[in-house]
Write an enzyme that holds these catalytic residues in place. Sequence first.
Site, PDB file in Angstrom:
ATOM      1  N   HIS A 157      23.822  24.460   6.394  1.00  0.00           N
ATOM      2  CA  HIS A 157      23.087  23.663   7.145  1.00  0.00           C
ATOM      3  C   HIS A 157      21.170  23.744   7.028  1.00  0.00           C
ATOM      4  O   HIS A 157      20.922  24.469   7.888  1.00  0.00           O
ATOM      5  CB  HIS A 157      23.413  23.592   8.763  1.00  0.00           C
ATOM      6  N   ASN A 159      12.800  19.573   3.931  1.00  0.00           N
ATOM      7  CA  ASN A 159      11.794  19.775   4.496  1.00  0.00           C
ATOM      8  C   ASN A 159      11.487  20.412   5.786  1.00  0.00           C
ATOM      9  O   ASN A 159       9.889  20.747   6.225  1.00  0.00           O
ATOM     10  CB  ASN A 159      11.201  18.048   4.893  1.00  0.00           C
ATOM     11  N   THR A 206      16.652  13.844   2.828  1.00  0.00           N
ATOM     12  CA  THR A 206      16.704  12.400   3.154  1.00  0.00           C
ATOM     13  C   THR A 206      15.680  11.794   1.925  1.00  0.00           C
ATOM     14  O   THR A 206      14.897  12.127   1.622  1.00  0.00           O
ATOM     15  CB  THR A 206      15.966  11.664   4.331  1.00  0.00           C
ATOM     16  N   ARG A 208      13.550   9.524  -0.012  1.00  0.00           N
ATOM     17  CA  ARG A 208      12.163   8.864   0.504  1.00  0.00           C
ATOM     18  C   ARG A 208      11.523   8.287  -0.723  1.00  0.00           C
ATOM     19  O   ARG A 208      11.476   8.885  -1.555  1.00  0.00           O
ATOM     20  CB  ARG A 208      11.372   9.771   1.090  1.00  0.00           C
ATOM     21  N   HIS A 215      25.784  15.328  12.152  1.00  0.00           N
ATOM     22  CA  HIS A 215      25.029  15.830  13.386  1.00  0.00           C
ATOM     23  C   HIS A 215      25.919  15.336  14.435  1.00  0.00           C
ATOM     24  O   HIS A 215      25.771  14.114  14.597  1.00  0.00           O
ATOM     25  CB  HIS A 215      23.612  15.783  13.402  1.00  0.00           C
ATOM     26  N   GLU A 248      24.300  16.438  19.576  1.00  0.00           N
ATOM     27  CA  GLU A 248      23.012  17.246  19.560  1.00  0.00           C
ATOM     28  C   GLU A 248      22.328  17.378  20.831  1.00  0.00           C
ATOM     29  O   GLU A 248      21.804  18.138  21.626  1.00  0.00           O
ATOM     30  CB  GLU A 248      21.950  17.042  18.441  1.00  0.00           C
ATOM     31  N   ASP A 285      16.270  24.508  10.179  1.00  0.00           N
ATOM     32  CA  ASP A 285      14.916  24.349   9.598  1.00  0.00           C
ATOM     33  C   ASP A 285      14.293  25.678   9.550  1.00  0.00           C
ATOM     34  O   ASP A 285      13.390  25.793  10.435  1.00  0.00           O
ATOM     35  CB  ASP A 285      14.174  23.276  10.216  1.00  0.00           C
TER      36      ASP A 285
HETATM   37  C1  6MZ Z   1      18.474  15.891  13.570  1.00  0.00           C
HETATM   38  C2  6MZ Z   1      17.262  16.883  11.722  1.00  0.00           C
HETATM   39  C3  6MZ Z   1      16.974  18.071  12.844  1.00  0.00           C
HETATM   40  O1  6MZ Z   1      15.671  15.101   5.145  1.00  0.00           O
HETATM   41  O2  6MZ Z   1      13.020  15.243   4.986  1.00  0.00           O
HETATM   42  N1  6MZ Z   1      16.444  17.064  10.860  1.00  0.00           N
HETATM   43  N2  6MZ Z   1      18.051  15.864  12.403  1.00  0.00           N
HETATM   44  N3  6MZ Z   1      18.483  17.036  14.241  1.00  0.00           N
HETATM   45  C4  6MZ Z   1      17.859  18.226  13.685  1.00  0.00           C
HETATM   46  N4  6MZ Z   1      17.527  19.223  14.645  1.00  0.00           N
HETATM   47  C5  6MZ Z   1      16.308  19.919  14.843  1.00  0.00           C
HETATM   48  N5  6MZ Z   1      16.143  18.690  11.712  1.00  0.00           N
HETATM   49  C6  6MZ Z   1      16.062  18.159  10.729  1.00  0.00           C
HETATM   50  O3  6MZ Z   1      14.266  17.159   6.142  1.00  0.00           O
HETATM   51  C7  6MZ Z   1      13.641  16.503   7.369  1.00  0.00           C
HETATM   52  C8  6MZ Z   1      14.867  15.801   8.249  1.00  0.00           C
HETATM   53  O4  6MZ Z   1      15.796  16.387   8.256  1.00  0.00           O
HETATM   54  C9  6MZ Z   1      16.406  15.861   9.601  1.00  0.00           C
HETATM   55  C10 6MZ Z   1      15.383  14.645  10.293  1.00  0.00           C
HETATM   56  O5  6MZ Z   1      16.036  13.445   9.735  1.00  0.00           O
HETATM   57  C11 6MZ Z   1      14.139  15.299   9.622  1.00  0.00           C
HETATM   58  O6  6MZ Z   1      13.225  14.010   9.487  1.00  0.00           O
HETATM   59  P1  6MZ Z   1      14.193  16.218   4.958  1.00  0.00           P
HETATM   60  O7  6MZ Z   1      14.347  17.048   3.705  1.00  0.00           O
END
Ligand code: 6MZ
Length: 353
Positions: A24, A28, A107, A109, A208, A211, A294
């Site tokens: 997970h 970004n 995601t 873009r 998800h 949450e 993240d």
């Molecule tokens: C839900 C999350 C997240 O896709 O641009 N993202 N979505 N819950 C979380 N918990 C903290 N953490 C990240 O990476 C950034 C995107 O991942 C999702 C969100 O859509 C965020 O904009 P990418 O690589």
Amino acid sequence: FFFIFVMESEADVFYRELPKVELHAHLNGSVSYQTIEKLFSRKPHLNIEHSMTAIGKGQRRTLDECFQVFKVIQQLVNTEEDILMVATDVIKEFAADGVKYLELRSTPREEKDTGLTKKSYVETCLKAIQQCKEEGVDIDVRFLVAIDRRNGTEVAMETVKLAEEFMLSSDGLVVGLDLSGDPTVGHGKDLLPALQRAKNCGLKLSLHLSEVPSQLEESNLLLNLPPDRIGHGTFLHPEVGGSEGLVDKVVKNNIPLELCLTSNVKGQTVPCYSKHHFNYWYQKGHPSVICTDDKGVFSTDLSQEYQLAASTFGLDREAVWKLSREAIDCIFAPDTVKQQLKQKWTDLQPQVF
Ligand code: 6MZ
């Protein structure tokens, strides 16, 4: 100042050397301090500082504020060159942290200003994976195409079609679909047709779920698909306002959970480490995989997350080893890959713990 962000703390050697599976990780959200520096120098006009792209030690934000942080990073990552650099750095950082198998999600873009399209976005992520493989980086990387729930029904369906195309053309690199984004926006029922289509065509689903507390009805609906893995699942169990019915569905279908301790504590959906739902699911003997979510935004890495889980819930080294090994059964790549990874774990296992 440098040390505050980079060297917050480092996991012990055992955890760094422990072979690990990361399932997970949002691209970004995984961008390190060092890579952010490189992005700053490419875009000095944006006037962005480190305090806007990462949440340091002891700091917390609301989940809503976390989503603002992702927006800032996405502003910094808006060309093919940026994506290639970011994805390559993230993969190498996971490898350096002892991750042997990684499923990266992002995601797609479109950026009109730079000519980036959703297709070239995914292609560039796959190029980074390919290049790392050619360089001999010791990590097997797969990709999940992410649906941002904020973008609604139509975009979700387009994203599934894109994922389908790549599943067929990427030589096994694209293995599944992720549903993520701000959980307080939109409703899963509007995304069901897209998710159902993805499932029917053979894409694995990591969703998800729960949450935040208000998603019981949605989780109940999405669990009927059923998904192949659950991201977070923070509010599924009855002790936090979920229900036995939801837990039963997860258990009966044996759906693994991807659990991200620091992310949940820093994003304030869990009050403290000791109250993390890892304990509930782990005690049940249910497949639970420790992940980072993240690592850049939450200033962590997978070794630290394993160490935190162990110290908070009293796992000895043998239990930690078992936990990392059992994560192999939850990967989306085929059985042959699982066998290879299990062999790797056997080769690396210490004689005594
Ligand atoms: C839900 C999350 C997240 O896709 O641009 N993202 N979505 N819950 C979380 N918990 C903290 N953490 C990240 O990476 C950034 C995107 O991942 C999702 C969100 O859509 C965020 O904009 P990418 O690589």
